[in-house]
Design a protein around this motif. Structure first.
Motif, PDB file in Angstrom:
ATOM      1  N   LYS A 182       0.738  -1.129  -0.063  1.00 59.97           N
ATOM      2  CA  LYS A 182      -0.165   0.003  -0.128  1.00 59.97           C
ATOM      3  C   LYS A 182       0.834   1.320  -0.020  1.00 59.97           C
ATOM      4  O   LYS A 182       0.295   2.328  -0.208  1.00 59.97           O
ATOM      5  N   LEU A 192      -0.593  -6.354  -9.102  1.00 58.02           N
ATOM      6  CA  LEU A 192      -0.491  -5.109  -8.557  1.00 58.02           C
ATOM      7  C   LEU A 192       0.302  -4.248  -9.446  1.00 58.02           C
ATOM      8  O   LEU A 192       1.446  -4.889 -10.282  1.00 58.02           O
ATOM      9  N   ARG A 193      -0.085  -3.124  -9.782  1.00 58.62           N
ATOM     10  CA  ARG A 193       0.800  -2.437 -11.060  1.00 58.62           C
ATOM     11  C   ARG A 193       0.837  -0.937 -10.639  1.00 58.62           C
ATOM     12  O   ARG A 193      -0.046  -0.187 -10.247  1.00 58.62           O
ATOM     13  N   ARG A 208       2.941   2.907 -11.789  1.00 58.66           N
ATOM     14  CA  ARG A 208       3.698   3.716 -12.698  1.00 58.66           C
ATOM     15  C   ARG A 208       4.562   4.952 -11.796  1.00 58.66           C
ATOM     16  O   ARG A 208       3.807   5.658 -11.367  1.00 58.66           O
ATOM     17  N   SER A 226       1.699   6.385  -9.588  1.00 58.06           N
ATOM     18  CA  SER A 226      -0.036   6.527  -9.770  1.00 58.06           C
ATOM     19  C   SER A 226       0.018   4.612  -9.831  1.00 58.06           C
ATOM     20  O   SER A 226       0.919   4.212 -10.486  1.00 58.06           O
ATOM     21  N   TRP A 227      -0.970   4.319  -9.034  1.00 60.44           N
ATOM     22  CA  TRP A 227      -1.369   2.849  -9.445  1.00 60.44           C
ATOM     23  C   TRP A 227      -2.220   2.777 -10.731  1.00 60.44           C
ATOM     24  O   TRP A 227      -2.602   3.675 -11.082  1.00 60.44           O
ATOM     25  N   LEU A 228      -1.919   1.536 -11.243  1.00 63.82           N
ATOM     26  CA  LEU A 228      -2.397   1.459 -12.526  1.00 63.82           C
ATOM     27  C   LEU A 228      -3.270  -0.006 -12.551  1.00 63.82           C
ATOM     28  O   LEU A 228      -2.947  -0.841 -11.775  1.00 63.82           O
ATOM     29  N   ALA A 229      -4.295  -0.032 -13.327  1.00 68.80           N
ATOM     30  CA  ALA A 229      -5.041  -1.190 -13.751  1.00 68.80           C
ATOM     31  C   ALA A 229      -3.905  -2.206 -14.261  1.00 68.80           C
ATOM     32  O   ALA A 229      -3.410  -1.834 -15.213  1.00 68.80           O
ATOM     33  N   PRO A 230      -4.062  -3.358 -13.694  1.00 69.80           N
ATOM     34  CA  PRO A 230      -2.715  -4.487 -14.350  1.00 69.80           C
ATOM     35  C   PRO A 230      -3.445  -4.804 -15.713  1.00 69.80           C
ATOM     36  O   PRO A 230      -2.370  -5.328 -16.569  1.00 69.80           O
ATOM     37  N   THR A 262      -4.964   1.727 -17.016  1.00 77.35           N
ATOM     38  CA  THR A 262      -5.582   2.952 -16.703  1.00 77.35           C
ATOM     39  C   THR A 262      -5.233   3.153 -15.267  1.00 77.35           C
ATOM     40  O   THR A 262      -5.045   2.497 -14.151  1.00 77.35           O
ATOM     41  N   ALA A 302      -5.457   4.158 -11.352  1.00 81.45           N
ATOM     42  CA  ALA A 302      -6.319   4.025 -10.506  1.00 81.45           C
ATOM     43  C   ALA A 302      -6.067   4.456  -9.221  1.00 81.45           C
ATOM     44  O   ALA A 302      -4.964   4.817  -8.909  1.00 81.45           O
TER      45      ALA A 302
END
Lengths: 190, 190
Positions: free
Chosen positions: A8, A172-173, A175, A186-190, B133, B135
């Motif tokens: 997290k 988990l992804r 960038r 930023s979190w990204l949709a995997p 995307t 998230a």
């Protein structure tokens, strides 16, 4: 290695990525020691395995060595944009790194890296035939005397890091992009 | 695997390459199961690990699956040229394959491959958020009902294969190019 309890805290991921890249540069058996470097060739993308020689977080640099006569040098002189792919199967992690690379040749920094490199690493630069030259047999001709004249450094400034961590409970992804003189995450949709 | 006593018979190398690619497509633990696919993006090359789903020597095809919403589909629709990188560390072999790829979506061939794919492989196409995307959290929203609408096939016709075999006594390298309706082969300087 990525620890699941950090999942997290996105900023700690970036630190860990660069620590792992540093280990990859130093340790021959580390999965990050031999990433794929993709360049833009004349007729489309090209990709090959290279050896990661240095990873410098503060300067955002990834360094590799190459033969100045190799086709990827011609590619890099035309298009500086490159993509690196690091894949740690055991650690379930993929890194996709975009950056801008320049080729250092026959200058002070190339000389420094040449002096610091192992005798065995230098051998390949003594090849009489340029890499990728068609040859009538698989046996190489007599090697050259030195090799420094063929030695080049690929010096890449990193612009973005795309981190993917594969796990059964959901990948988990994230960038990380260098913008306005700092890392944006930023979190990204995997 | 490449056998050293074949080193002088260049044509047998190409056959062995395609046999190995076939194993890579079928066996999840084979190093060729997860090659790197490089595409030409808007601002330069991009590269990612994909899963090799099929390798067909007679049709010169390499097949992978992807989400129609992923950025690489956008890349492929602009530029068909791609580069594949297969690396078998244990087998000391690297394959660099260039080709031309098209995207199949919502047609008969895509439907066939969808029907034949494992339930677990289909899961990722049900993701409500398109891959890449941004998230707000690493936790994904509720999945979609089906997923076939997002399922796409990357169908690549191979134009050239660059084979590198690493060994202490001197690396071997050969290139195979499809020209005039047949494979032309040549040794290359490594």
């Amino acid at each position: 290695m990525f620890e699941q309890d950090e999942s997290k805290n996105i900023d700690s991921i970036l630190i860990q990525i660069w620590i792992d890249l540093g280990h990859g540069a130093l340790k021959g058996r580390h999965p990050y020691h031999t990433p794929v470097l993709a360049t833009q060739g004349e007729n489309g993308p090209d990709a090959r395995t290279v050896v990661l020689r240095e990873a410098d977080f503060t300067r955002r640099r990834l360094i590799s060595h190459t033969d100045i006569r190799s086709p990827k040098v011609r590619d890099l002189r035309r298009h500086q944009s490159v993509a690196w792919l690091f894949y740690d199967r055991g650690g379930n992690t993929q890194l996709r790194i975009l950056g801008s690379a320049r080729v250092l040749h026959n200058d002070e920094r190339a000389r420094e890296r040449w002096e610091a490199s192992a005798a065995r690493s230098r051998e390949c630069y003594r090849a009489a035939l340029a890499p990728s030259t068609p040859a009538s047999s698989p046996t190489p001709p007599q090697p050259l005397e030195c090799g420094f004249e063929n030695f080049a450094v690929i010096d890449c400034q990193v612009e973005s890091v795309d981190w993917l961590y594969l796990q059964h409970s959901g990948h988990l992804r994230a960038r990380f992009t260098w913008q306005d003189d700092q890392w944006q995450s930023s979190w990204l949709a995997p």
